[in-house]
Design a protein around this motif. Structure first.
Motif, PDB file in Angstrom:
ATOM      1  N   THR A 184       9.567  22.227 -37.338  1.00 54.70           N
ATOM      2  CA  THR A 184       9.791  23.389 -36.478  1.00 54.70           C
ATOM      3  C   THR A 184      10.974  23.170 -35.547  1.00 54.70           C
ATOM      4  OG1 THR A 184       7.432  23.925 -36.533  1.00 54.70           O
ATOM      5  CG2 THR A 184       8.745  24.905 -34.766  1.00 54.70           C
ATOM      6  N   LEU A 185      11.046  22.003 -34.948  1.00 58.94           N
ATOM      7  CA  LEU A 185      12.179  21.688 -34.076  1.00 58.94           C
ATOM      8  C   LEU A 185      13.484  21.689 -34.866  1.00 58.94           C
ATOM      9  CD1 LEU A 185      13.304  20.778 -31.354  1.00 58.94           C
ATOM     10  CD2 LEU A 185      12.779  18.421 -31.999  1.00 58.94           C
ATOM     11  N   MET A 186      13.450  21.154 -36.065  1.00 54.90           N
ATOM     12  CA  MET A 186      14.644  21.128 -36.896  1.00 54.90           C
ATOM     13  C   MET A 186      15.109  22.542 -37.248  1.00 54.90           C
ATOM     14  SD  MET A 186      15.127  19.383 -40.640  1.00 54.90           S
ATOM     15  CE  MET A 186      14.110  20.695 -41.364  1.00 54.90           C
ATOM     16  N   ARG A 187      14.166  23.458 -37.478  1.00 61.85           N
ATOM     17  CA  ARG A 187      14.529  24.852 -37.768  1.00 61.85           C
ATOM     18  C   ARG A 187      15.335  25.455 -36.616  1.00 61.85           C
ATOM     19  NH1 ARG A 187      11.442  27.673 -41.757  1.00 61.85           N
ATOM     20  NH2 ARG A 187       9.827  26.394 -42.707  1.00 61.85           N
ATOM     21  N   PHE A 188      14.906  25.185 -35.399  1.00 62.40           N
ATOM     22  CA  PHE A 188      15.606  25.740 -34.247  1.00 62.40           C
ATOM     23  C   PHE A 188      16.970  25.089 -34.053  1.00 62.40           C
ATOM     24  CE2 PHE A 188      11.270  27.057 -32.964  1.00 62.40           C
ATOM     25  CZ  PHE A 188      11.533  28.392 -32.697  1.00 62.40           C
ATOM     26  N   LEU A 189      17.090  23.816 -34.419  1.00 57.37           N
ATOM     27  CA  LEU A 189      18.361  23.125 -34.257  1.00 57.37           C
ATOM     28  C   LEU A 189      19.429  23.640 -35.222  1.00 57.37           C
ATOM     29  CD1 LEU A 189      17.204  19.422 -33.707  1.00 57.37           C
ATOM     30  CD2 LEU A 189      18.075  21.037 -31.997  1.00 57.37           C
ATOM     31  N   VAL A 190      19.013  24.059 -36.409  1.00 55.28           N
ATOM     32  CA  VAL A 190      19.978  24.522 -37.414  1.00 55.28           C
ATOM     33  C   VAL A 190      20.019  26.038 -37.514  1.00 55.28           C
ATOM     34  CG1 VAL A 190      19.688  22.409 -38.754  1.00 55.28           C
ATOM     35  CG2 VAL A 190      18.308  24.418 -39.321  1.00 55.28           C
ATOM     36  N   ILE A 191      19.329  26.749 -36.598  1.00 53.44           N
ATOM     37  CA  ILE A 191      19.281  28.204 -36.710  1.00 53.44           C
ATOM     38  C   ILE A 191      20.651  28.830 -36.498  1.00 53.44           C
ATOM     39  CG2 ILE A 191      18.794  28.719 -34.287  1.00 53.44           C
ATOM     40  CD1 ILE A 191      16.748  30.786 -35.298  1.00 53.44           C
ATOM     41  N   THR A 239       2.278  17.365 -47.492  1.00 58.91           N
ATOM     42  CA  THR A 239       2.883  17.496 -46.169  1.00 58.91           C
ATOM     43  C   THR A 239       4.132  16.633 -46.053  1.00 58.91           C
ATOM     44  OG1 THR A 239       0.765  18.002 -45.129  1.00 58.91           O
ATOM     45  CG2 THR A 239       2.509  17.165 -43.703  1.00 58.91           C
ATOM     46  N   VAL A 240       4.044  15.396 -46.516  1.00 59.14           N
ATOM     47  CA  VAL A 240       5.174  14.480 -46.418  1.00 59.14           C
ATOM     48  C   VAL A 240       6.296  14.893 -47.370  1.00 59.14           C
ATOM     49  CG1 VAL A 240       5.923  12.093 -46.738  1.00 59.14           C
ATOM     50  CG2 VAL A 240       3.708  12.576 -45.670  1.00 59.14           C
ATOM     51  N   VAL A 241       5.950  15.225 -48.618  1.00 57.42           N
ATOM     52  CA  VAL A 241       6.972  15.570 -49.620  1.00 57.42           C
ATOM     53  C   VAL A 241       7.738  16.823 -49.225  1.00 57.42           C
ATOM     54  CG1 VAL A 241       7.316  16.289 -52.015  1.00 57.42           C
ATOM     55  CG2 VAL A 241       5.756  14.404 -51.497  1.00 57.42           C
ATOM     56  N   THR A 242       7.014  17.876 -48.830  1.00 59.60           N
ATOM     57  CA  THR A 242       7.697  19.114 -48.446  1.00 59.60           C
ATOM     58  C   THR A 242       8.499  18.938 -47.161  1.00 59.60           C
ATOM     59  OG1 THR A 242       5.677  19.858 -47.320  1.00 59.60           O
ATOM     60  CG2 THR A 242       6.020  20.588 -49.598  1.00 59.60           C
ATOM     61  N   GLY A 243       8.025  18.057 -46.283  1.00 60.69           N
ATOM     62  CA  GLY A 243       8.783  17.783 -45.066  1.00 60.69           C
ATOM     63  C   GLY A 243      10.136  17.174 -45.381  1.00 60.69           C
ATOM     64  N   LEU A 244      10.178  16.231 -46.312  1.00 59.28           N
ATOM     65  CA  LEU A 244      11.446  15.631 -46.725  1.00 59.28           C
ATOM     66  C   LEU A 244      12.358  16.673 -47.377  1.00 59.28           C
ATOM     67  CD1 LEU A 244      10.136  12.245 -48.185  1.00 59.28           C
ATOM     68  CD2 LEU A 244      11.267  12.628 -45.977  1.00 59.28           C
ATOM     69  N   ASP A 245      11.765  17.603 -48.130  1.00 62.18           N
ATOM     70  CA  ASP A 245      12.578  18.647 -48.769  1.00 62.18           C
ATOM     71  C   ASP A 245      13.199  19.571 -47.721  1.00 62.18           C
ATOM     72  OD1 ASP A 245      13.450  20.219 -51.187  1.00 62.18           O
ATOM     73  OD2 ASP A 245      12.210  21.742 -50.224  1.00 62.18           O
ATOM     74  N   TYR A 246      12.466  19.896 -46.675  1.00 62.57           N
ATOM     75  CA  TYR A 246      13.019  20.726 -45.602  1.00 62.57           C
ATOM     76  C   TYR A 246      14.158  20.017 -44.878  1.00 62.57           C
ATOM     77  CZ  TYR A 246       9.502  24.417 -45.863  1.00 62.57           C
ATOM     78  OH  TYR A 246       8.724  25.469 -46.270  1.00 62.57           O
ATOM     79  N   VAL A 247      14.031  18.705 -44.716  1.00 57.84           N
ATOM     80  CA  VAL A 247      15.115  17.944 -44.097  1.00 57.84           C
ATOM     81  C   VAL A 247      16.369  18.034 -44.962  1.00 57.84           C
ATOM     82  CG1 VAL A 247      15.877  15.634 -43.445  1.00 57.84           C
ATOM     83  CG2 VAL A 247      13.569  16.389 -42.866  1.00 57.84           C
ATOM     84  N   ARG A 248      16.195  17.926 -46.269  1.00 53.21           N
ATOM     85  CA  ARG A 248      17.342  18.056 -47.177  1.00 53.21           C
ATOM     86  C   ARG A 248      17.993  19.435 -47.061  1.00 53.21           C
ATOM     87  NH1 ARG A 248      18.326  20.585 -51.591  1.00 53.21           N
ATOM     88  NH2 ARG A 248      16.158  21.364 -51.675  1.00 53.21           N
ATOM     89  N   GLN A 249      17.163  20.496 -47.016  1.00 48.77           N
ATOM     90  CA  GLN A 249      17.701  21.843 -46.884  1.00 48.77           C
ATOM     91  C   GLN A 249      18.463  22.009 -45.574  1.00 48.77           C
ATOM     92  OE1 GLN A 249      15.153  25.233 -47.910  1.00 48.77           O
ATOM     93  NE2 GLN A 249      13.682  23.819 -48.827  1.00 48.77           N
ATOM     94  N   ALA A 250      17.937  21.423 -44.518  1.00 45.84           N
ATOM     95  CA  ALA A 250      18.599  21.536 -43.216  1.00 45.84           C
ATOM     96  C   ALA A 250      19.959  20.846 -43.232  1.00 45.84           C
ATOM     97  CB  ALA A 250      17.720  20.942 -42.124  1.00 45.84           C
ATOM     98  N   LEU A 253      22.318  23.075 -45.242  1.00 42.41           N
ATOM     99  CA  LEU A 253      22.651  24.277 -44.484  1.00 42.41           C
ATOM    100  C   LEU A 253      23.637  23.964 -43.362  1.00 42.41           C
ATOM    101  CD1 LEU A 253      22.054  27.289 -44.052  1.00 42.41           C
ATOM    102  CD2 LEU A 253      20.193  26.617 -42.538  1.00 42.41           C
ATOM    103  N   ARG A 254      23.456  22.853 -42.692  1.00 35.71           N
ATOM    104  CA  ARG A 254      24.361  22.473 -41.607  1.00 35.71           C
ATOM    105  C   ARG A 254      25.757  22.177 -42.147  1.00 35.71           C
ATOM    106  NH1 ARG A 254      26.082  17.780 -39.045  1.00 35.71           N
ATOM    107  NH2 ARG A 254      26.465  18.020 -36.796  1.00 35.71           N
ATOM    108  N   ARG A 255      25.841  21.486 -43.256  1.00 45.16           N
ATOM    109  CA  ARG A 255      27.146  21.189 -43.848  1.00 45.16           C
ATOM    110  C   ARG A 255      27.868  22.468 -44.258  1.00 45.16           C
ATOM    111  NH1 ARG A 255      25.681  16.027 -47.802  1.00 45.16           N
ATOM    112  NH2 ARG A 255      25.456  14.470 -46.142  1.00 45.16           N
ATOM    113  N   GLN A 256      27.134  23.392 -44.879  1.00 46.68           N
ATOM    114  CA  GLN A 256      27.741  24.658 -45.285  1.00 46.68           C
ATOM    115  C   GLN A 256      28.213  25.452 -44.075  1.00 46.68           C
ATOM    116  OE1 GLN A 256      24.710  26.568 -47.630  1.00 46.68           O
ATOM    117  NE2 GLN A 256      25.175  25.379 -49.470  1.00 46.68           N
ATOM    118  N   GLY A 257      27.407  25.469 -43.020  1.00 42.02           N
ATOM    119  CA  GLY A 257      27.789  26.202 -41.821  1.00 42.02           C
ATOM    120  C   GLY A 257      29.023  25.619 -41.165  1.00 42.02           C
ATOM    121  N   MET A 258      29.101  24.302 -41.087  1.00 40.42           N
ATOM    122  CA  MET A 258      30.266  23.669 -40.488  1.00 40.42           C
ATOM    123  C   MET A 258      31.519  23.904 -41.336  1.00 40.42           C
ATOM    124  SD  MET A 258      28.656  20.045 -39.128  1.00 40.42           S
ATOM    125  CE  MET A 258      30.234  19.561 -38.412  1.00 40.42           C
TER     126      MET A 258
END
Length: 270
Positions: A184-191, A239-250, A253-258
């Motif tokens: 959740t915190l990561m979502r707000f950081l990359v929003i 929970t752990v596997v999907t969490g790692l996948d969300y980190v990858r997406q973030a 997304l950050r690289r594309q935005g930059m």
């Protein structure tokens, strides 16, 4: 040359032209522009106003401020749809669930059944709001952010209550809540670069967690108590596997935005 048209000086003029080189059609348009003043609130031969909106057929420019206010009103109204209302209902169910779960010491089978009913309603509305949002095009940025928050609120309340009552090890609660709060915190950081929607794996994780926690809320014994342990183990893995996948997406997304910001900056400088 004195600037006097040849026709006025008695000389012949070429057909379709004047001495100044302006065609009759152009001269007519020029005459109209000089003889007809532009009234306030109108635009002469302007295809679009300052906001980029096309002018009306009579030359009246659309008011940019009014257009922005109308667009803001539509966006505000779109938030209040059935999918988002179901999400808000889950948030309201959180304190009701805690009260039922801890009633009479937290070990009364009847109160635990009522708590399970509140928890089940929250989980069911989670399935319905996503389906309604996709089917009727009710997906909003508010829903993308509020939906996972509502999931984590009801799930976190259930896990903490179960661990507090001694029904579930605290390390399980720590792993699940740590992942949920971190994502959740990561979502707000990359929003600023975009919104990460809930994936199918995330929905499967939520469903598995819901089944496992629901089985722990009920006072089960025998083979059902053993089964709920295995279901909870599967929920922890997802929970752990999907969490790692969300980190990858973030990260992506950050690289594309930059990269897009750098390209926009280079175009502006050019």
């Amino acid at each position: 040359m004195t600037g006097v048209p040849a026709s006025a000086a008695g000389g012949p003029a070429k057909a379709g032209s004047s001495a100044s080189g302006v065609s009759p059609a152009g001269a007519s348009a020029l005459g109209r522009s000089k003889s007809q003043p532009v009234m306030p609130g109108t635009a002469a031969a302007t295809p679009a106003d300052d906001s980029g909106s096309p002018a009306a057929a009579d030359g009246t420019a659309r008011t940019p401020r009014g257009g922005k206010l109308a667009a803001a009103a539509v966006n505000q109204a779109s938030v209040w749809n059935i999918a988002n209302l179901l999400t808000m209902l889950r948030l309201v169910l959180v304190p009701a669930f805690v009260a039922l779960m801890l009633a009479d010491g937290g070990y009364d089978p009847a109160w635990r059944s009522f708590a399970w009913a509140a928890f089940a309603i929250a989980m069911i509305t989670d399935l319905f709001d996503g389906h309604l949002a996709r089917t009727y095009n009710l997906v909003t940025d508010f829903g993308k952010i509020a939906d996972p928050i509502a999931d984590k609120a009801i799930m976190g309340a259930a896990l903490i209550c179960l661990s507090y009552l001694g029904d579930l090890p605290w390390w399980v609660t720590a792993v699940i809540l740590g992942r949920e709060l971190g994502i959740t915190l990561m979502r707000f950081l990359v929003i600023r670069y975009g919104v990460i929607p809930a994936s199918r794996g995330g929905k499967l994780k939520t469903l598995t967690q819901g089944v496992a926690v629901g089985m722990y809320i009920l006072a089960l014994t025998g083979w059902l108590a053993t089964l709920r342990w295995w279901v909870m183990a599967a929920a922890v893995v997802l929970t752990v596997v999907t969490g790692l996948d969300y980190v990858r997406q973030a990260i992506v997304l950050r690289r594309q935005g930059m990269a897009e910001r750098e390209r926009a900056s280079e175009e502006t400088e050019a």
